[in-house]
Scaffold this active site. Structure first.
Site, PDB file in Angstrom:
ATOM      1  N   ASN A  40      24.556  84.782  77.042  1.00 19.06           N
ATOM      2  CA  ASN A  40      23.934  85.275  75.813  1.00 19.06           C
ATOM      3  C   ASN A  40      24.077  86.794  75.692  1.00 19.06           C
ATOM      4  O   ASN A  40      24.396  87.322  74.617  1.00 19.06           O
ATOM      5  CB  ASN A  40      22.453  84.875  75.812  1.00 19.06           C
ATOM      6  CG  ASN A  40      21.742  85.329  74.564  1.00 19.06           C
ATOM      7  OD1 ASN A  40      22.133  84.966  73.465  1.00 19.06           O
ATOM      8  ND2 ASN A  40      20.724  86.150  74.733  1.00 19.06           N
TER       9      ASN A  40
ATOM     10  N   LYS B 101      15.006  95.782  74.317  1.00 25.27           N
ATOM     11  CA  LYS B 101      14.897  95.801  75.786  1.00 25.27           C
ATOM     12  C   LYS B 101      14.970  94.403  76.383  1.00 25.27           C
ATOM     13  O   LYS B 101      15.382  94.221  77.505  1.00 25.27           O
ATOM     14  CB  LYS B 101      13.564  96.447  76.195  1.00 25.27           C
ATOM     15  CG  LYS B 101      13.627  97.967  76.193  1.00 25.27           C
ATOM     16  CD  LYS B 101      12.410  98.558  76.869  1.00 25.27           C
ATOM     17  CE  LYS B 101      11.168  98.397  76.011  1.00 25.27           C
ATOM     18  NZ  LYS B 101       9.997  99.127  76.465  1.00 25.27           N
ATOM     19  N   GLY B 102      14.500  93.408  75.622  1.00 28.55           N
ATOM     20  CA  GLY B 102      14.457  92.042  76.146  1.00 28.55           C
ATOM     21  C   GLY B 102      15.842  91.494  76.437  1.00 28.55           C
ATOM     22  O   GLY B 102      16.823  91.905  75.832  1.00 28.55           O
ATOM     23  N   CYS B 103      15.923  90.560  77.412  1.00 28.53           N
ATOM     24  CA  CYS B 103      17.212  89.969  77.789  1.00 28.53           C
ATOM     25  C   CYS B 103      17.651  88.906  76.788  1.00 28.53           C
ATOM     26  O   CYS B 103      18.841  88.680  76.595  1.00 28.53           O
ATOM     27  CB  CYS B 103      17.145  89.328  79.165  1.00 28.53           C
ATOM     28  SG  CYS B 103      17.208  90.523  80.498  1.00 28.53           S
ATOM     29  N   VAL B 104      16.703  88.187  76.214  1.00 30.59           N
ATOM     30  CA  VAL B 104      17.064  87.070  75.330  1.00 30.59           C
ATOM     31  C   VAL B 104      16.337  87.220  73.991  1.00 30.59           C
ATOM     32  O   VAL B 104      15.130  87.381  73.969  1.00 30.59           O
ATOM     33  CB  VAL B 104      16.682  85.708  75.952  1.00 30.59           C
ATOM     34  CG1 VAL B 104      17.061  84.584  74.992  1.00 30.59           C
ATOM     35  CG2 VAL B 104      17.370  85.513  77.282  1.00 30.59           C
TER      36      VAL B 104
END
Lengths: 175, 104
Positions: A40, B101-104
């Protein structure tokens, strides 16, 4: 007047062309996520991304199992009670009936709390982002599975040589 | 931190060029930021920019691609079409926000 500072998004005429191939060989819940998350991230960076699901990794794309991957802490000494770093869960508890279900439930909750989707929805996200997903021919033959059994976003079932061809020039990750 | 001038506005940016003070962003800056990265804003872009600004005001951080899609109802494919290649970062840039900042 000076030129404004503008971020480079890597899509200039001489940029891009980066390619990533991830081999997902494990079907445990905790081993499914690293591949999905990295795929992703790569897709979000505009990188051509291939996922090759093989052996137990087939469970990630098998419609019968993909929503029900499990986590067991048997053989995983890094598992600790929530927030209790430095204390390992006694390995003897791992095989106790119900423990895998409990550990799975806990992990799924932690993942959901971070707004990270469950596996089937994650596959949809990857598919919509342009991931190329491949099932391994030998694994399909061993398990008696066909494309009909697999998540609909899977592009095909291919053999090892096909994968080597498709991943030409790619950075490779084996998980 | 450097400053840069975009369409007559002096704004604070980081080394990459992302605005570091979201409050310096105004709606008339967005088309200029978009132009700098080769985009022409349509209503569909604006819907996302307004979502991102409103979400940032509440959450204090920039929505990731998935959050932008699930919360705004705009499909992920559409986000890639509107902000090609690196939709999350491009949306953030045009909206005057930090990278997610979040990965997903």
């Amino acid at each position: 007047m000076s030129m404004p500072i503008v971020p480079s998004f890597g899509d200039g005429p001489d940029e891009g062309g980066r390619k990533l191939a991830i081999i997902c060989s494990k079907g445990n819940l905790d081993m499914a996520y690293p591949g999905l998350i990295l795929a992703n991230a790569a897709l979000g960076e505009g990188i051509e991304t291939h996922l090759f699901f093989t052996f137990w990794g087939f469970d990630i794309i098998n419609k019968a199992t993909m929503a029900d991957l499990k986590f067991s802490f048997v053989g995983n000494t890094a598992m600790h009670p929530p927030g209790r770093f430095g204390i390992s869960m006694p390995q003897i508890l791992g095989p106790v009936p119900g423990m895998t279900a409990m550990a799975t439930k806990m992990m799924k909750k932690q993942i959901a709390d971070l707004e990270v989707p469950e596996v089937p929805e994650f596959l949809e996200l990857l598919s919509a982002s342009g991931a190329q997903m491949w099932g391994c021919q030998m694994s399909a033959d061993m398990m008696g599975l066909t494309m009909d059994d697999l998540y609909e976003g899977v592009d095909g079932i291919i053999n090892a040589s096909d994968f080597i061809e498709k991943s030409e020039g790619a950075q490779l990750l084996f998980i | 931190m450097p400053t840069t001038t975009i369409a007559g506005h002096e704004v604070d940016v980081n080394d990459e060029g992302f605005l570091t003070k979201p409050e310096q962003w105004t709606e008339d800056l967005a088309p200029e930021l978009a132009k700098l990265i080769g985009l022409t804003l349509t209503d569909a872009h604006w819907e996302l920019i307004r979502f991102l600004r409103a979400d940032y005001a509440v959450k204090g951080e920039t929505a990731t691609l998935r959050r932008a899609s699930t919360q705004s109802g705009v499909p992920v494919k559409q986000l890639f079409a509107l902000f090609p290649q690196k939709p999350a970062k491009k949306m953030a840039y045009v909206s005057g926000l930090p990278k997610p900042k979040g990965c997903v």
